[in-house]
Write an enzyme that holds these catalytic residues in place. Sequence first.
Site, PDB file in Angstrom:
ATOM      1  N   GLY A 278       0.787  -1.236   0.000  1.00 55.72           N
ATOM      2  CA  GLY A 278       0.000   0.000   0.000  1.00 55.72           C
ATOM      3  C   GLY A 278       0.810   1.272   0.000  1.00 55.72           C
ATOM      4  O   GLY A 278       0.244   2.359   0.127  1.00 55.72           O
ATOM      5  N   GLU A 320       4.302  -6.323   1.534  1.00 49.48           N
ATOM      6  CA  GLU A 320       3.849  -6.728   0.194  1.00 49.48           C
ATOM      7  C   GLU A 320       3.678  -5.533  -0.746  1.00 49.48           C
ATOM      8  O   GLU A 320       2.557  -5.250  -1.182  1.00 49.48           O
ATOM      9  CB  GLU A 320       2.498  -7.443   0.309  1.00 49.48           C
ATOM     10  CG  GLU A 320       2.535  -8.703   1.124  1.00 49.48           C
ATOM     11  CD  GLU A 320       1.143  -9.239   1.451  1.00 49.48           C
ATOM     12  OE1 GLU A 320       1.049 -10.433   1.778  1.00 49.48           O
ATOM     13  OE2 GLU A 320       0.168  -8.470   1.392  1.00 49.48           O
ATOM     14  N   PRO A 321       4.742  -4.825  -1.069  1.00 51.41           N
ATOM     15  CA  PRO A 321       4.586  -3.683  -1.970  1.00 51.41           C
ATOM     16  C   PRO A 321       4.356  -4.127  -3.413  1.00 51.41           C
ATOM     17  O   PRO A 321       5.037  -5.044  -3.890  1.00 51.41           O
ATOM     18  CB  PRO A 321       5.929  -2.954  -1.840  1.00 51.41           C
ATOM     19  CG  PRO A 321       6.900  -4.023  -1.460  1.00 51.41           C
ATOM     20  CD  PRO A 321       6.133  -5.050  -0.660  1.00 51.41           C
ATOM     21  N   GLY A 322       3.401  -3.532  -4.084  1.00 54.42           N
ATOM     22  CA  GLY A 322       3.198  -3.789  -5.513  1.00 54.42           C
ATOM     23  C   GLY A 322       3.443  -2.502  -6.276  1.00 54.42           C
ATOM     24  O   GLY A 322       4.436  -2.352  -6.994  1.00 54.42           O
ATOM     25  N   ARG A 323       2.538  -1.551  -6.048  1.00 63.47           N
ATOM     26  CA  ARG A 323       2.591  -0.259  -6.752  1.00 63.47           C
ATOM     27  C   ARG A 323       3.965   0.425  -6.621  1.00 63.47           C
ATOM     28  O   ARG A 323       4.491   0.959  -7.600  1.00 63.47           O
ATOM     29  CB  ARG A 323       1.522   0.653  -6.142  1.00 63.47           C
ATOM     30  CG  ARG A 323       1.399   2.014  -6.777  1.00 63.47           C
ATOM     31  CD  ARG A 323       0.539   2.921  -5.895  1.00 63.47           C
ATOM     32  NE  ARG A 323      -0.668   2.278  -5.462  1.00 63.47           N
ATOM     33  CZ  ARG A 323      -1.837   2.331  -6.093  1.00 63.47           C
ATOM     34  NH1 ARG A 323      -1.938   3.037  -7.193  1.00 63.47           N
ATOM     35  NH2 ARG A 323      -2.894   1.699  -5.612  1.00 63.47           N
ATOM     36  N   ARG A 360      -7.864   3.631 -13.924  1.00 67.88           N
ATOM     37  CA  ARG A 360      -7.730   4.189 -12.575  1.00 67.88           C
ATOM     38  C   ARG A 360      -8.328   5.587 -12.429  1.00 67.88           C
ATOM     39  O   ARG A 360      -8.854   5.926 -11.389  1.00 67.88           O
ATOM     40  CB  ARG A 360      -6.263   4.174 -12.136  1.00 67.88           C
ATOM     41  CG  ARG A 360      -5.727   2.753 -11.914  1.00 67.88           C
ATOM     42  CD  ARG A 360      -4.390   2.742 -11.207  1.00 67.88           C
ATOM     43  NE  ARG A 360      -4.502   3.271  -9.864  1.00 67.88           N
ATOM     44  CZ  ARG A 360      -4.166   4.493  -9.508  1.00 67.88           C
ATOM     45  NH1 ARG A 360      -3.667   5.335 -10.384  1.00 67.88           N
ATOM     46  NH2 ARG A 360      -4.326   4.892  -8.267  1.00 67.88           N
ATOM     47  N   TYR A 364     -10.978   5.402  -9.636  1.00 65.12           N
ATOM     48  CA  TYR A 364     -10.538   5.951  -8.337  1.00 65.12           C
ATOM     49  C   TYR A 364     -10.381   7.464  -8.359  1.00 65.12           C
ATOM     50  O   TYR A 364      -9.803   8.028  -7.423  1.00 65.12           O
ATOM     51  CB  TYR A 364      -9.166   5.371  -7.957  1.00 65.12           C
ATOM     52  CG  TYR A 364      -9.053   3.879  -7.949  1.00 65.12           C
ATOM     53  CD1 TYR A 364      -9.968   3.081  -7.260  1.00 65.12           C
ATOM     54  CD2 TYR A 364      -8.005   3.243  -8.609  1.00 65.12           C
ATOM     55  CE1 TYR A 364      -9.832   1.706  -7.256  1.00 65.12           C
ATOM     56  CE2 TYR A 364      -7.867   1.870  -8.593  1.00 65.12           C
ATOM     57  CZ  TYR A 364      -8.790   1.113  -7.920  1.00 65.12           C
ATOM     58  OH  TYR A 364      -8.653  -0.250  -7.903  1.00 65.12           O
ATOM     59  N   CYS A 391     -16.467   4.953 -25.557  1.00 70.23           N
ATOM     60  CA  CYS A 391     -17.780   5.592 -25.570  1.00 70.23           C
ATOM     61  C   CYS A 391     -18.263   5.899 -24.166  1.00 70.23           C
ATOM     62  O   CYS A 391     -19.289   5.353 -23.716  1.00 70.23           O
ATOM     63  CB  CYS A 391     -18.771   4.699 -26.299  1.00 70.23           C
ATOM     64  SG  CYS A 391     -18.334   4.568 -28.016  1.00 70.23           S
TER      65      CYS A 391
HETATM   66  C1  LIG Z   1      -3.249  -8.065   0.540  1.00 78.31           C
HETATM   67  C2  LIG Z   1      -2.569  -7.081  -0.336  1.00 78.31           C
HETATM   68  N1  LIG Z   1      -1.238  -6.963  -0.253  1.00 78.31           N
HETATM   69  C3  LIG Z   1      -0.557  -6.088  -1.033  1.00 78.31           C
HETATM   70  C4  LIG Z   1      -1.229  -5.287  -1.936  1.00 78.31           C
HETATM   71  C5  LIG Z   1      -0.421  -4.360  -2.784  1.00 78.31           C
HETATM   72  O1  LIG Z   1      -0.749  -3.023  -2.595  1.00 78.31           O
HETATM   73  P1  LIG Z   1       0.135  -1.918  -3.292  1.00 78.31           P
HETATM   74  O2  LIG Z   1       0.225  -2.254  -4.723  1.00 78.31           O
HETATM   75  O3  LIG Z   1      -0.610  -0.650  -3.085  1.00 78.31           O
HETATM   76  O4  LIG Z   1       1.462  -1.922  -2.618  1.00 78.31           O
HETATM   77  C6  LIG Z   1      -2.617  -5.362  -2.041  1.00 78.31           C
HETATM   78  C7  LIG Z   1      -3.341  -4.492  -2.976  1.00 78.31           C
HETATM   79  O5  LIG Z   1      -4.509  -4.498  -3.144  1.00 78.31           O
HETATM   80  C8  LIG Z   1      -3.306  -6.293  -1.219  1.00 78.31           C
HETATM   81  O6  LIG Z   1      -4.627  -6.426  -1.287  1.00 78.31           O
END
Ligand SMILES: Cc1ncc(COP(=O)(O)O)c(C=O)c1O
Length: 463
Positions: A278, A320-323, A360, A364, A391
């Site tokens: 997050g 758990e970083p993704g973004r 997005r 959002y 459209c």
């Molecule tokens: C359980 C969990 N972990 C990690 C993430 C990754 O979040 P972010 O991409 O904002 O770091 C998410 C995103 O929805 C999530 O639901």
Amino acid sequence: MRAHEAGALHGDLGSSGPAWLRTPDDVNTLLPQLWPRTVTRDGAGVVAVAGVPVTDLAARFGTPLYVLDEDDLRSRAREFAAAFAGAEVFYAGKAFLCKAVVRMIAEEGLSLDVCSGGELAVALAAGFPPERIGFHGNNKSVAELTRALDAGVGRIVVDSFWEIDRLTALARERGPACRPAVLVRVTVGVEAHTHEFIATAHEDQKFGFSLAGGAALAAVLRILDEGVLDLRGLHSHIGSQIFDTSGFEVAARRVMGLQAQVRHARGVELPDLDLGGGFGIAYTTRDDPTPPTDLAKRMMKIVEDECEGARLALPKLSVEPGRAIVGPAVLTLYEVGTVKDVDGIRTYVSVDGGMSDNIRTALYDASYSATLASRSSPAPPILARVVGKHCESGDILVKDEFLPADVQPTDLVAVPGTGAYCRSMASNYNHVPRPPVVAVRDGAARLIVRGETEADLLALDVG
Ligand SMILES: Cc1ncc(COP(=O)(O)O)c(C=O)c1O
């Protein structure tokens, strides 16, 4: 001069305008905090990624095009690993997953979080070590759980009593040698300061077991009392695109409180703790993300303090970083098709993609920036809205951006910060094929996800 040239608007763009942009020089400047790290602009204004001009990329791969700066992604992955040394960093594959990225993540030593059978299939197809995979999801099917057990995933984050029962039954069928490692996802009741749809730890939502309502403790006790699953720890994810670390601190405090309750109830100290992802990134100049080292220090300190206060052993932390890893590493390249002045309001610049490659903004109310990427221009800036070809009047990519007043069809426009939740959330709305993804490194571009064709779309339509 088009409607809304910057001079006319000087000073007041309310809360939606990119207030820093004032002059043609500004419009041609790339702010480093918004662009992939190897991005440059030459004397003629052509933007390049890792030395490859976007004009070449567009000519070779077409537009729209997701352009991944491989060194940028790898360096961010390494920074997280270094900042959270001693902890385990799971890249959240939901942000963007394909086999090439899985391999990059593996090579940089990160673990991987998947949340569906499809994401698991991609990870396994790329040869990712299953013991470094975590499996998420609020509604995992029996088939998905079976697949996870067959593959030998490292841990499963359980999210409902139904899932605990399903997984327990599957493990029993396999006999005592099968003891799947699990974490319990806890809803800690934190109101994360982010968009409602990406906040995930307030009470009224679908994820996890409520801490306040007692479901989280009940889930832990059920697993411990059954003795079939190997309960490793607790998990909390409070939401996405968060800048304020106080939410993580409150979450950590609350899960550590539950940890203490568990010890009191059963005399067990759970060895692992996952505080989710997050972490926010800069989409516009208003965003000021916390560097991973600071994040890590603050998060580890709060866990240490809580453990000391409750005399608990320090759990092994994971995040758990993704973004924050893939988001800034990608820009999307579009070709301008039409430019329309809506007198007295703004100029609409229509490009050849839209909400099907980046939902997005519509979903959002997200903010992005953009630049004219195929040339620089001495023309004065105009306030533009970059829109797609779908459209929907809500088919907006960039709500407000200053572009040169002479922006015109065939120009290329680049939108940075599109690595996370853009290709992974892409659709075929209006039967628009999803764009390809190219990875660029050291002056060379390679296709890592092929673009869809109309033949691909028709192949699914069996009449
Ligand atoms: C359980 C969990 N972990 C990690 C993430 C990754 O979040 P972010 O991409 O904002 O770091 C998410 C995103 O929805 C999530 O639901």
